[in-house]
Design an enzyme around this catalytic site. Structure first.
Site, PDB file in Angstrom:
ATOM      1  N   GLN A  54       4.301   3.849  -1.250  1.00  0.00           N
ATOM      2  CA  GLN A  54       4.535   4.615  -2.483  1.00  0.00           C
ATOM      3  C   GLN A  54       5.461   3.910  -3.482  1.00  0.00           C
ATOM      4  OE1 GLN A  54       6.681   8.174  -2.426  1.00  0.00           O
ATOM      5  NE2 GLN A  54       8.131   7.541  -0.842  1.00  0.00           N
ATOM      6  N   ILE A  55       6.438   3.130  -3.037  1.00  0.00           N
ATOM      7  CA  ILE A  55       7.264   2.396  -4.009  1.00  0.00           C
ATOM      8  C   ILE A  55       6.390   1.374  -4.733  1.00  0.00           C
ATOM      9  CG2 ILE A  55       9.136   0.714  -4.319  1.00  0.00           C
ATOM     10  CD1 ILE A  55      10.670   2.109  -2.115  1.00  0.00           C
ATOM     11  N   ASP A  60      21.346   2.826  -6.406  1.00  0.00           N
ATOM     12  CA  ASP A  60      22.615   3.566  -6.268  1.00  0.00           C
ATOM     13  C   ASP A  60      23.437   3.447  -7.555  1.00  0.00           C
ATOM     14  OD1 ASP A  60      22.151   4.067  -3.362  1.00  0.00           O
ATOM     15  OD2 ASP A  60      22.268   1.890  -3.311  1.00  0.00           O
ATOM     16  N   ALA A  78       0.833  -1.211   0.000  1.00  0.00           N
ATOM     17  CA  ALA A  78       0.000   0.000   0.000  1.00  0.00           C
ATOM     18  C   ALA A  78       0.867   1.260   0.000  1.00  0.00           C
ATOM     19  CB  ALA A  78      -0.918  -0.006   1.221  1.00  0.00           C
ATOM     20  N   HIS A  99      23.776  -0.004   1.498  1.00  0.00           N
ATOM     21  CA  HIS A  99      22.880   0.987   0.884  1.00  0.00           C
ATOM     22  C   HIS A  99      22.650   2.085   1.928  1.00  0.00           C
ATOM     23  CE1 HIS A  99      19.625   2.947  -1.136  1.00  0.00           C
ATOM     24  NE2 HIS A  99      18.845   2.774  -0.080  1.00  0.00           N
TER      25      HIS A  99
HETATM   26  P1  NAD Z   1       5.975   3.880   2.393  1.00  0.00           P
HETATM   27  O1  NAD Z   1       5.956   4.344   3.816  1.00  0.00           O
HETATM   28  O2  NAD Z   1       5.263   4.682   1.354  1.00  0.00           O
HETATM   29  O3  NAD Z   1       5.377   2.401   2.314  1.00  0.00           O
HETATM   30  C1  NAD Z   1       5.794   1.391   3.164  1.00  0.00           C
HETATM   31  C2  NAD Z   1       4.643   0.434   3.314  1.00  0.00           C
HETATM   32  O4  NAD Z   1       5.106  -0.667   4.076  1.00  0.00           O
HETATM   33  C3  NAD Z   1       3.454   1.037   4.074  1.00  0.00           C
HETATM   34  O5  NAD Z   1       2.267   0.808   3.348  1.00  0.00           O
HETATM   35  C4  NAD Z   1       3.463   0.278   5.385  1.00  0.00           C
HETATM   36  O6  NAD Z   1       2.183   0.123   5.937  1.00  0.00           O
HETATM   37  C5  NAD Z   1       4.073  -1.037   4.952  1.00  0.00           C
HETATM   38  N1  NAD Z   1       4.615  -1.843   6.042  1.00  0.00           N
HETATM   39  C6  NAD Z   1       5.194  -1.439   7.193  1.00  0.00           C
HETATM   40  N2  NAD Z   1       5.517  -2.503   7.946  1.00  0.00           N
HETATM   41  C7  NAD Z   1       5.144  -3.603   7.250  1.00  0.00           C
HETATM   42  C8  NAD Z   1       5.192  -4.985   7.517  1.00  0.00           C
HETATM   43  N3  NAD Z   1       5.683  -5.453   8.668  1.00  0.00           N
HETATM   44  N4  NAD Z   1       4.727  -5.832   6.591  1.00  0.00           N
HETATM   45  C9  NAD Z   1       4.199  -5.377   5.449  1.00  0.00           C
HETATM   46  N5  NAD Z   1       4.106  -4.068   5.138  1.00  0.00           N
HETATM   47  C10 NAD Z   1       4.571  -3.187   6.038  1.00  0.00           C
HETATM   48  O7  NAD Z   1       7.501   3.671   2.050  1.00  0.00           O
HETATM   49  P2  NAD Z   1       8.190   3.492   0.609  1.00  0.00           P
HETATM   50  O8  NAD Z   1       8.577   4.830   0.112  1.00  0.00           O
HETATM   51  O9  NAD Z   1       7.379   2.607  -0.224  1.00  0.00           O
HETATM   52  O10 NAD Z   1       9.565   2.789   1.042  1.00  0.00           O
HETATM   53  C11 NAD Z   1       9.570   1.489   1.582  1.00  0.00           C
HETATM   54  C12 NAD Z   1      10.951   1.141   2.118  1.00  0.00           C
HETATM   55  O11 NAD Z   1      11.912   1.117   1.067  1.00  0.00           O
HETATM   56  C13 NAD Z   1      11.503   2.130   3.149  1.00  0.00           C
HETATM   57  O12 NAD Z   1      12.150   1.386   4.165  1.00  0.00           O
HETATM   58  C14 NAD Z   1      12.533   2.916   2.352  1.00  0.00           C
HETATM   59  O13 NAD Z   1      13.533   3.466   3.198  1.00  0.00           O
HETATM   60  C15 NAD Z   1      13.082   1.822   1.481  1.00  0.00           C
HETATM   61  N6  NAD Z   1      13.808   2.260   0.281  1.00  0.00           N
HETATM   62  C16 NAD Z   1      14.898   1.511  -0.098  1.00  0.00           C
HETATM   63  C17 NAD Z   1      15.609   1.832  -1.233  1.00  0.00           C
HETATM   64  C18 NAD Z   1      16.803   1.022  -1.662  1.00  0.00           C
HETATM   65  O14 NAD Z   1      17.432   1.396  -2.657  1.00  0.00           O
HETATM   66  N7  NAD Z   1      17.167  -0.065  -0.999  1.00  0.00           N
HETATM   67  C19 NAD Z   1      15.215   2.932  -1.997  1.00  0.00           C
HETATM   68  C20 NAD Z   1      14.097   3.668  -1.613  1.00  0.00           C
HETATM   69  C21 NAD Z   1      13.387   3.314  -0.454  1.00  0.00           C
END
Ligand code: NAD
Length: 343
Positions: A15-16, A159, A13, A187
């Site tokens: 944003q990614i 990256d 649900a 990362h």
């Molecule tokens: P977001 O807050 O928009 O979405 C995260 C979703 O995960 C939310 O809907 C939340 O309810 C859900 N969630 C939380 N705990 C959960 C669980 N235990 N089980 C299932 N779902 C759960 O965040 P986003 O922008 O989509 O980013 C998600 C993650 O990706 C963050 O940790 C962000 O830091 C990370 N990220 C990593 C990289 C990378 O290159 N590795 C790049 C960008 C973001």
């Protein structure tokens, strides 16, 4: 007829996922003739949002998308999956210390590792995206001992893409003319984007080393590295939200290469090896990196299996940067492991 593969996306649900799900469902990752069962997991408070995402996927009318399952339960989410893209994680809130973030996520990825162990296929490929991605990946892998360590990886392709785009823009060529950039390590802002072995196809068709074409070591060793290391923070500062579109694109790149293999792009010369960067398990035998951390290395992928590229020369400066990011990962492992077994 090809049978469905079952692909789990957690944080569905968020944003990614909103940028990612559509690409997976329309065949950008697993191919245009591969039907998909898409399984989407999020937490209970996001159930209604998740229903909205299901409606939109349905409204996309995608022929490859055979079944959509939206759930908040691990037994449904992890059941017989072929691929797990673990995006959901506890975000870092204002005033939250890094150790608290590690603690909260250790618990989540311990639970998801156990669910992988119990319900997923043993051949499942697991990509961890949720931060701290390397250490979350390590924990999930530790908690799923019957799934091979080589089936776990974390995302550093964003990256790599950032680094590649910076070089391309500096030289004035398209991004696919730059290859073999390496992201070493975590990362995080300690990562080391390394272009010493990278190549570029110049506008007159020659394939040359990046340092030679850029011809500005001060920029390559300074502003370039810093820009890539701090790009995530720069996006947050500008957008007030973390990278999502670019993260989704990088996830697609990572999983597609893992699934199909990475072949040498013609735009970057015909001679290999051509590699990509992935956070993978370090067994302690490559490039002096300690055993038992998930560290980003250059890898070549064939037949669904990655192998670390060996024998690249490492100069003193690189050694220092590679060790620094490894030390951070060892520290994260120690902090996170204090919280295992407590959930
Ligand atoms: P977001 O807050 O928009 O979405 C995260 C979703 O995960 C939310 O809907 C939340 O309810 C859900 N969630 C939380 N705990 C959960 C669980 N235990 N089980 C299932 N779902 C759960 O965040 P986003 O922008 O989509 O980013 C998600 C993650 O990706 C963050 O940790 C962000 O830091 C990370 N990220 C990593 C990289 C990378 O290159 N590795 C790049 C960008 C973001």
């Amino acid at each position: 007829m090809t049978s469905d593969i079952r692909v789990l996306v957690t944080g569905a649900a968020g944003q990614i996922a909103y940028s990612l799900l559509h690409s997976i469902a329309k065949g950008d990752v697993f191919g245009k003739d591969q039907p998909i069962t898409l399984v989407m997991l999020d937490i209970e408070p996001m159930k209604v949002v998740l229903e909205g995402v299901v409606m939109e996927l349905q409204d996309c009318a995608l022929p490859l998308l055979r079944t959509v399952i939206a759930t908040t339960k691990y037994n449904e989410a992890f059941d017989a999956i072929d691929v797990a893209i673990l995006v959901g994680a506890m975000p870092r809130r204002e005033g939250m210390e890094r150790k608290d973030l590690l603690k909260a996520n250790a618990k989540i990825f311990e639970g998801q590792g156990k669910a992988l162990e119990e319900y997923a296929k043993k051949s499942v490929k697991v990509l961890v995206v949720g931060n701290p991605a390397n250490t979350n990946c390590l924990i999930a892998s530790k908690c799923a001992p019957s799934i091979p360590k080589k089936n776990f990886s974390c995302l550093t392709r964003l990256d790599q893409n950032r680094a590649q785009a910076q070089i391309a823009s500096r030289v004035g060529v398209s991004c696919d003319s730059v290859c073999n950039v390496i992201i070493w390590g975590n990362h995080s802002s300690t990562q080391y984007p390394d272009v010493r072995h990278a190549k570029i196809r110049t506008s007159d068709g020659k394939v040359l080393p990046v340092p030679q074409v850029v011809n500005d070591d001060a920029w390559l060793n300074g502003a370039f590295i810093e820009t890539v290391q701090k790009r995530g923070a720069a996006v947050i500062a500008a957008r007030k939200l973390s990278s999502a579109m670019s993260a989704a694109k990088a996830i697609c790149d990572h999983v597609r290469d893992w699934w199909f293999g990475n072949s040498v792009p013609s735009s970057c010369g015909d001679s290999g090896p051509f590699w990509t960067s992935m956070g993978v398990y370090s067994d302690g035998t490559k490039y002096g990196i300690p055993e038992g951390i998930i560290y980003s290395f250059p890898v070549v992928i064939k037949g669904g299996e990655w192998q670390i590229v060996e024998g690249l020369s490492i100069d003193d400066r690189s050694r220092t940067l590679m060790d620094k990011t490894a030390e951070e990962l060892v520290g994260e492992r120690e902090e996170a492991s204090k919280h295992l077994g407590s959930s």
